[in-house]
Enzyme design. Structure first.
Site, PDB file in Angstrom:
ATOM      1  CB  CYS A  50      -0.946   0.000   1.190  1.00  0.00           C
ATOM      2  SG  CYS A  50      -0.115  -0.006   2.803  1.00  0.00           S
ATOM      3  N   GLY A 189      -6.865 -10.061   4.772  1.00  0.00           N
ATOM      4  CA  GLY A 189      -5.413 -10.209   4.700  1.00  0.00           C
ATOM      5  C   GLY A 189      -4.738  -9.869   6.016  1.00  0.00           C
TER       6      GLY A 189
END
Length: 423
Positions: A50, A189
């Site tokens: 990310c 996740g």
């Protein structure tokens, strides 16, 4: 050979650009294979999280520009759009950068441990794709060893902090008591699992886990006493959530403005707090325009994260010293690959001279010379040939006063020493 690390991260590029160069997990193996097929590229690994997208590549000398060219072509971007945001490290700088990334020294949250797992995942993906060989395989193994040593020898992880942890702490600032809140986690996740753990420790009133695959949501929910739903059922449950934390691998937003407007109406304008820590984003930016909705992205977490930096800075300095030492260890190993083995070279040269001299001795016998003459020629010629190069080099060393080489030669050629003068 040149080792290159090319990429961009939360420090160099805005979120909208990081979204454009991110690699979805299911697309990474194919991208790796394509990258490794480019002329001059020998090994490759892609790290996409990310907060960063980075390519680690070993190339032939002269092919260094192929890496950036491939990245631009793969994502359909122009150099002008990307150049100012990219960073590039070569050889020593690339090794140091990877070590710093894996130990959390280059993370938004200094010293956060999650990145090491992401580097290991990138390594396994590259191994499965067949894009790693000896050099980068060794580099990655040493990277994991360095990260372990930093965790063991410093207090870099003494106060656990992660993006997930920071999101939960921010929620606590807006909701004085999480024990009164309902929290929805979207995804299943590692980041969402970390958020679930922090929320469970805060005794949140109700926890909902939503995921595209219901079985995965149920597996995660079962570990924390949560309620699992399929992503398709999100509209029916979203209004229950005071707090939403989302982190999926979706390539398109899964929560739009209309969905949030409906949820707010159902909540009778009771505020909602949303944290989108996915890249690409899970929640449309337009959601922030809805009244009574507070939307934060990974970049918005930075202010909270900065509060934790001071407590980890001393440990980070210790980690940097460990990394510098280990960078040199890896580079020394890498340089050794390019150095000819002197023993193998010496043996090969001696055997070549032996064979050549033996052929001439045989020719003397065939021409009618006596065996004694042939043996004398063989012994005399072979001795001279074997001693010629070391004798000439030692004479030159004596003339220039190279005492170190002369002493090494004394130890090397002393037949009674066996390399040990102490006996």
């Amino acid at each position: 050979m040149a080792l290159i690390a090319l990429g961009l991260n939360h420090l160099t590029a805005p979120l909208d650009l990081r979204e454009k160069v991110a690699f979805a997990p299911e697309a990474t193996p194919g991208a790796l294979s394509d990258l490794a097929r480019q002329p001059g590229i020998n090994e490759a690994m892609i790290l996409s999280t990310c907060n960063r997208t980075e390519l680690y590549v070993e190339t032939d000398v002269g092919a260094e520009s192929a890496v950036q060219r491939w990245l631009l072509d793969h994502h359909g971007l122009t150099g002008h759009r990307l150049d100012e945001f990219l960073y590039r490290h070569e050889d020593q700088g690339a090794v140091r950068h990877l070590f710093r990334v894996a130990t959390g020294l280059d993370s938004m949250v200094l010293g956060e441990p999650q990145i090491l797992g992401q580097v290991k995942d990138a390594y396994q993906t590259a191994r499965s794709a067949g894009t790693l060989r000896t050099s980068m395989e060794r580099l990655l193994q040493q990277t994991f060893a360095v990260a372990k040593r930093v965790r063991t020898d410093t207090r870099i992880g003494a106060n656990p902090v992660s993006v997930a942890y920071t999101a939960v702490r921010m929620a606590e600032r807006l909701f004085a008591n999480l024990a009164d809140a309902c929290v929805m986690l979207i995804g299943a996740g590692e980041t969402i699992e970390l958020a679930a753990r922090h929320l469970a420790e805060s005794s949140v009133r109700r926890l909902i886990v939503a995921n595209r695959t219901l079985e995965n949501a149920q597996a995660l929910a079962g570990r924390f006493g949560a309620y699992a739903i399929a992503l398709a059922d999100l509209p029916q449950h979203l209004a229950d959530a005071d707090i939403v934390i989302s982190s999926t691998a979706s390539t398109a937003p899964i929560i739009g403005r209309g969905l949030i407007e409906n949820a707010i109406r159902a909540r009778k304008r009771k505020p909602m707090f949303l944290v989108d820590i996915a890249v690409p984003r899970d929640i449309e930016p337009a959601v922030a325009e809805v009244d009574d909705v507070f939307l934060y992205t990974v970049d918005d977490l930075k202010q909270v994260i900065d509060d934790n930096l001071r407590s980890r800075q001393a440990a980070a300095n210790e980690a940097e010293a460990i990394i510098e030492l280990q960078v040199e260890h890896y580079l020394a190993w890498r340089r050794a690959l390019d150095v000819r083995n002197p023993l193998a070279a010496l043996r090969g040269e001696a055997e070549a001279q032996r064979d050549a001299t033996l052929d001439k001795a045989r020719a003397l016998l065939a021409s009618g010379r006596t065996p004694e003459q042939a043996l004398e020629f063989l012994a005399h010629t072979l001795t001279n040939k074997l001693l010629h190069a070391p004798s000439a080099n030692l004479r030159a060393a004596a003339l220039r006063g190279d005492v170190e080489l002369l002493r090494a030669a004394e130890a090397l050629f002393d037949p009674g020493s066996n390399g040990d003068k102490s006996v």
